[in-house]
Design a protein around this motif. Structure first.
Motif, PDB file in Angstrom:
ATOM      1  N   PHE A 158      11.872   4.244 -38.035  1.00 14.58           N
ATOM      2  CA  PHE A 158      12.545   5.485 -38.380  1.00 14.58           C
ATOM      3  C   PHE A 158      13.760   5.214 -39.264  1.00 14.58           C
ATOM      4  CE2 PHE A 158      15.199   9.064 -36.443  1.00 14.58           C
ATOM      5  CZ  PHE A 158      14.628  10.041 -37.221  1.00 14.58           C
ATOM      6  N   ARG A 159      14.559   4.231 -38.888  1.00 16.46           N
ATOM      7  CA  ARG A 159      15.775   3.898 -39.647  1.00 16.46           C
ATOM      8  C   ARG A 159      15.457   3.315 -41.018  1.00 16.46           C
ATOM      9  NH1 ARG A 159      20.402   4.738 -37.098  1.00 16.46           N
ATOM     10  NH2 ARG A 159      20.413   4.893 -34.846  1.00 16.46           N
ATOM     11  N   LYS A 160      14.248   2.793 -41.203  1.00 22.45           N
ATOM     12  CA  LYS A 160      13.831   2.324 -42.523  1.00 22.45           C
ATOM     13  C   LYS A 160      13.568   3.508 -43.452  1.00 22.45           C
ATOM     14  CE  LYS A 160      11.560  -1.870 -40.827  1.00 22.45           C
ATOM     15  NZ  LYS A 160      10.245  -2.533 -40.646  1.00 22.45           N
ATOM     16  N   LEU A 161      13.252   4.653 -42.879  1.00 17.31           N
ATOM     17  CA  LEU A 161      12.907   5.836 -43.662  1.00 17.31           C
ATOM     18  C   LEU A 161      14.120   6.650 -44.091  1.00 17.31           C
ATOM     19  CD1 LEU A 161       9.880   7.084 -41.538  1.00 17.31           C
ATOM     20  CD2 LEU A 161       9.806   5.873 -43.739  1.00 17.31           C
ATOM     21  N   THR A 162      15.156   6.670 -43.262  1.00 17.41           N
ATOM     22  CA  THR A 162      16.302   7.537 -43.565  1.00 17.41           C
ATOM     23  C   THR A 162      17.566   7.028 -42.887  1.00 17.41           C
ATOM     24  OG1 THR A 162      17.125   9.818 -43.494  1.00 17.41           O
ATOM     25  CG2 THR A 162      15.841   9.086 -41.605  1.00 17.41           C
ATOM     26  N   ASP A 163      18.700   7.336 -43.490  1.00 17.22           N
ATOM     27  CA  ASP A 163      19.977   7.084 -42.818  1.00 17.22           C
ATOM     28  C   ASP A 163      20.528   8.391 -42.244  1.00 17.22           C
ATOM     29  OD1 ASP A 163      20.665   8.287 -45.200  1.00 17.22           O
ATOM     30  OD2 ASP A 163      22.351   6.953 -45.622  1.00 17.22           O
ATOM     31  N   ASN A 164      19.813   9.489 -42.447  1.00 11.83           N
ATOM     32  CA  ASN A 164      20.202  10.790 -41.903  1.00 11.83           C
ATOM     33  C   ASN A 164      19.235  11.149 -40.771  1.00 11.83           C
ATOM     34  OD1 ASN A 164      21.002  13.377 -41.330  1.00 11.83           O
ATOM     35  ND2 ASN A 164      20.645  14.196 -43.373  1.00 11.83           N
ATOM     36  N   VAL A 165      19.401  10.477 -39.644  1.00 10.17           N
ATOM     37  CA  VAL A 165      18.500  10.662 -38.509  1.00 10.17           C
ATOM     38  C   VAL A 165      18.519  12.110 -38.037  1.00 10.17           C
ATOM     39  CG1 VAL A 165      18.058   9.966 -36.118  1.00 10.17           C
ATOM     40  CG2 VAL A 165      18.686   8.250 -37.827  1.00 10.17           C
ATOM     41  N   SER A 166      19.678  12.714 -37.920  1.00  5.13           N
ATOM     42  CA  SER A 166      19.767  14.097 -37.437  1.00  5.13           C
ATOM     43  C   SER A 166      19.022  15.059 -38.352  1.00  5.13           C
ATOM     44  CB  SER A 166      21.233  14.536 -37.318  1.00  5.13           C
ATOM     45  OG  SER A 166      21.881  13.803 -36.312  1.00  5.13           O
ATOM     46  N   GLY A 167      19.215  14.922 -39.653  1.00  5.64           N
ATOM     47  CA  GLY A 167      18.533  15.796 -40.598  1.00  5.64           C
ATOM     48  C   GLY A 167      17.025  15.603 -40.565  1.00  5.64           C
ATOM     49  N   TYR A 168      16.599  14.363 -40.453  1.00  8.60           N
ATOM     50  CA  TYR A 168      15.173  14.042 -40.416  1.00  8.60           C
ATOM     51  C   TYR A 168      14.526  14.637 -39.169  1.00  8.60           C
ATOM     52  CZ  TYR A 168      11.036  11.098 -41.233  1.00  8.60           C
ATOM     53  OH  TYR A 168       9.776  10.639 -41.493  1.00  8.60           O
ATOM     54  N   VAL A 169      15.170  14.455 -38.023  1.00  5.86           N
ATOM     55  CA  VAL A 169      14.643  15.004 -36.766  1.00  5.86           C
ATOM     56  C   VAL A 169      14.655  16.525 -36.806  1.00  5.86           C
ATOM     57  CG1 VAL A 169      15.054  15.203 -34.277  1.00  5.86           C
ATOM     58  CG2 VAL A 169      15.210  12.972 -35.391  1.00  5.86           C
ATOM     59  N   ALA A 170      15.729  17.116 -37.325  1.00  8.46           N
ATOM     60  CA  ALA A 170      15.807  18.577 -37.407  1.00  8.46           C
ATOM     61  C   ALA A 170      14.660  19.141 -38.236  1.00  8.46           C
ATOM     62  CB  ALA A 170      17.156  19.012 -37.984  1.00  8.46           C
ATOM     63  N   GLU A 171      14.343  18.502 -39.361  1.00  9.30           N
ATOM     64  CA  GLU A 171      13.240  18.968 -40.199  1.00  9.30           C
ATOM     65  C   GLU A 171      11.899  18.797 -39.491  1.00  9.30           C
ATOM     66  OE1 GLU A 171      10.920  20.724 -42.804  1.00  9.30           O
ATOM     67  OE2 GLU A 171      13.100  20.828 -42.799  1.00  9.30           O
ATOM     68  N   ALA A 172      11.725  17.684 -38.783  1.00  6.29           N
ATOM     69  CA  ALA A 172      10.474  17.460 -38.041  1.00  6.29           C
ATOM     70  C   ALA A 172      10.294  18.512 -36.948  1.00  6.29           C
ATOM     71  CB  ALA A 172      10.461  16.051 -37.451  1.00  6.29           C
ATOM     72  N   VAL A 173      11.360  18.837 -36.249  1.00  8.08           N
ATOM     73  CA  VAL A 173      11.291  19.858 -35.198  1.00  8.08           C
ATOM     74  C   VAL A 173      10.994  21.220 -35.816  1.00  8.08           C
ATOM     75  CG1 VAL A 173      12.639  21.091 -33.453  1.00  8.08           C
ATOM     76  CG2 VAL A 173      12.745  18.588 -33.573  1.00  8.08           C
ATOM     77  N   ALA A 174      11.648  21.552 -36.911  1.00 10.37           N
ATOM     78  CA  ALA A 174      11.400  22.836 -37.586  1.00 10.37           C
ATOM     79  C   ALA A 174       9.947  22.937 -38.033  1.00 10.37           C
ATOM     80  CB  ALA A 174      12.344  22.997 -38.782  1.00 10.37           C
ATOM     81  N   ARG A 175       9.401  21.848 -38.577  1.00  8.43           N
ATOM     82  CA  ARG A 175       8.009  21.837 -39.020  1.00  8.43           C
ATOM     83  C   ARG A 175       7.065  22.053 -37.836  1.00  8.43           C
ATOM     84  NH1 ARG A 175       8.317  17.598 -41.975  1.00  8.43           N
ATOM     85  NH2 ARG A 175       7.948  16.142 -40.277  1.00  8.43           N
ATOM     86  N   GLN A 176       7.340  21.406 -36.706  1.00  7.40           N
ATOM     87  CA  GLN A 176       6.497  21.563 -35.519  1.00  7.40           C
ATOM     88  C   GLN A 176       6.579  22.987 -34.978  1.00  7.40           C
ATOM     89  OE1 GLN A 176       4.281  19.508 -34.362  1.00  7.40           O
ATOM     90  NE2 GLN A 176       3.701  20.807 -32.646  1.00  7.40           N
ATOM     91  N   ILE A 177       7.765  23.575 -34.976  1.00  5.36           N
ATOM     92  CA  ILE A 177       7.917  24.965 -34.518  1.00  5.36           C
ATOM     93  C   ILE A 177       7.116  25.896 -35.418  1.00  5.36           C
ATOM     94  CG2 ILE A 177       9.557  26.883 -34.323  1.00  5.36           C
ATOM     95  CD1 ILE A 177      11.618  24.755 -33.354  1.00  5.36           C
ATOM     96  N   ARG A 178       7.227  25.727 -36.745  1.00  5.15           N
ATOM     97  CA  ARG A 178       6.451  26.556 -37.670  1.00  5.15           C
ATOM     98  C   ARG A 178       4.955  26.407 -37.409  1.00  5.15           C
ATOM     99  NH1 ARG A 178      10.245  24.479 -41.400  1.00  5.15           N
ATOM    100  NH2 ARG A 178       8.665  23.017 -42.183  1.00  5.15           N
ATOM    101  N   HIS A 179       4.517  25.173 -37.192  1.00 10.03           N
ATOM    102  CA  HIS A 179       3.102  24.894 -36.928  1.00 10.03           C
ATOM    103  C   HIS A 179       2.631  25.628 -35.662  1.00 10.03           C
ATOM    104  CE1 HIS A 179      -0.592  22.522 -36.856  1.00 10.03           C
ATOM    105  NE2 HIS A 179      -0.357  22.280 -35.590  1.00 10.03           N
ATOM    106  N   GLN A 180       3.409  25.557 -34.608  1.00 12.08           N
ATOM    107  CA  GLN A 180       3.028  26.218 -33.359  1.00 12.08           C
ATOM    108  C   GLN A 180       3.037  27.737 -33.507  1.00 12.08           C
ATOM    109  OE1 GLN A 180       5.661  23.521 -30.824  1.00 12.08           O
ATOM    110  NE2 GLN A 180       3.946  23.994 -29.451  1.00 12.08           N
ATOM    111  N   LEU A 181       4.042  28.287 -34.178  1.00 14.00           N
ATOM    112  CA  LEU A 181       4.101  29.740 -34.365  1.00 14.00           C
ATOM    113  C   LEU A 181       2.936  30.232 -35.214  1.00 14.00           C
ATOM    114  CD1 LEU A 181       7.937  30.276 -34.906  1.00 14.00           C
ATOM    115  CD2 LEU A 181       6.577  30.821 -32.863  1.00 14.00           C
ATOM    116  N   LEU A 182       2.591  29.472 -36.239  1.00 19.45           N
ATOM    117  CA  LEU A 182       1.457  29.837 -37.076  1.00 19.45           C
ATOM    118  C   LEU A 182       0.165  29.823 -36.259  1.00 19.45           C
ATOM    119  CD1 LEU A 182       0.368  30.557 -39.871  1.00 19.45           C
ATOM    120  CD2 LEU A 182       0.231  28.105 -40.353  1.00 19.45           C
TER     121      LEU A 182
END
Length: 91
Positions: A28-52
Motif C-alpha cells: 500500500f505504501r508503495k502506491l501512495t504517501d496519502n494513505v488517508s486519501g487513498y482509503v477514503a477513495e476506496a471506501v467511497a468507490r465501495q459505497i457507490r458500488h453497493q448503492l448501485l
C-alpha cells in the motif's frame, strides 16, 4: 506510526483506526504517501458500488430483470461518462 497527510475531505473528516495485514501495508505504501486519501477513495468507490447494486435489485423487483440491451445501455451510461470499461472491471 507516522502522521498521514489529511485526506481531501477537510473539516468533514473523522479520524479512525484501521488494522491491515503488514504485507498489505507494505504494498500500500508503495502506491501512495496519502494513505488517508487513498482509503477514503476506496471506501467511497465501495459505497457507490453497493448503492448501485441495491438500485439494480430494487429496479428488477419492481420491473423484472434487465434485458441484455438495457444492461448494456446502463453500463455505457455509468462507465462511459466517468471511466473506461477497464475501470469498471477493476471496481
Amino acid at each position: 506510526m507516522q502522521h498521514e497527510r489529511q485526506c481531501d475531505r477537510g473539516a468533514n473528516a473523522t479520524p479512525i483506526t484501521v488494522t491491515l495485514p503488514s504485507d498489505q501495508v507494505t504494498e500500500f505504501r508503495k502506491l501512495t504517501d496519502n494513505v488517508s486519501g487513498y482509503v477514503a477513495e476506496a471506501v467511497a468507490r465501495q459505497i457507490r458500488h453497493q448503492l448501485l447494486g441495491e438500485d439494480f435489485r430494487r429496479h428488477e423487483e419492481e420491473h423484472g430483470p434487465f434485458s441484455d440491451e438495457e444492461f448494456a445501455e446502463a453500463r455505457a451510461k455509468i462507465f462511459d461518462s466517468g471511466g473506461s470499461s477497464k475501470d469498471a472491471d477493476a471496481a
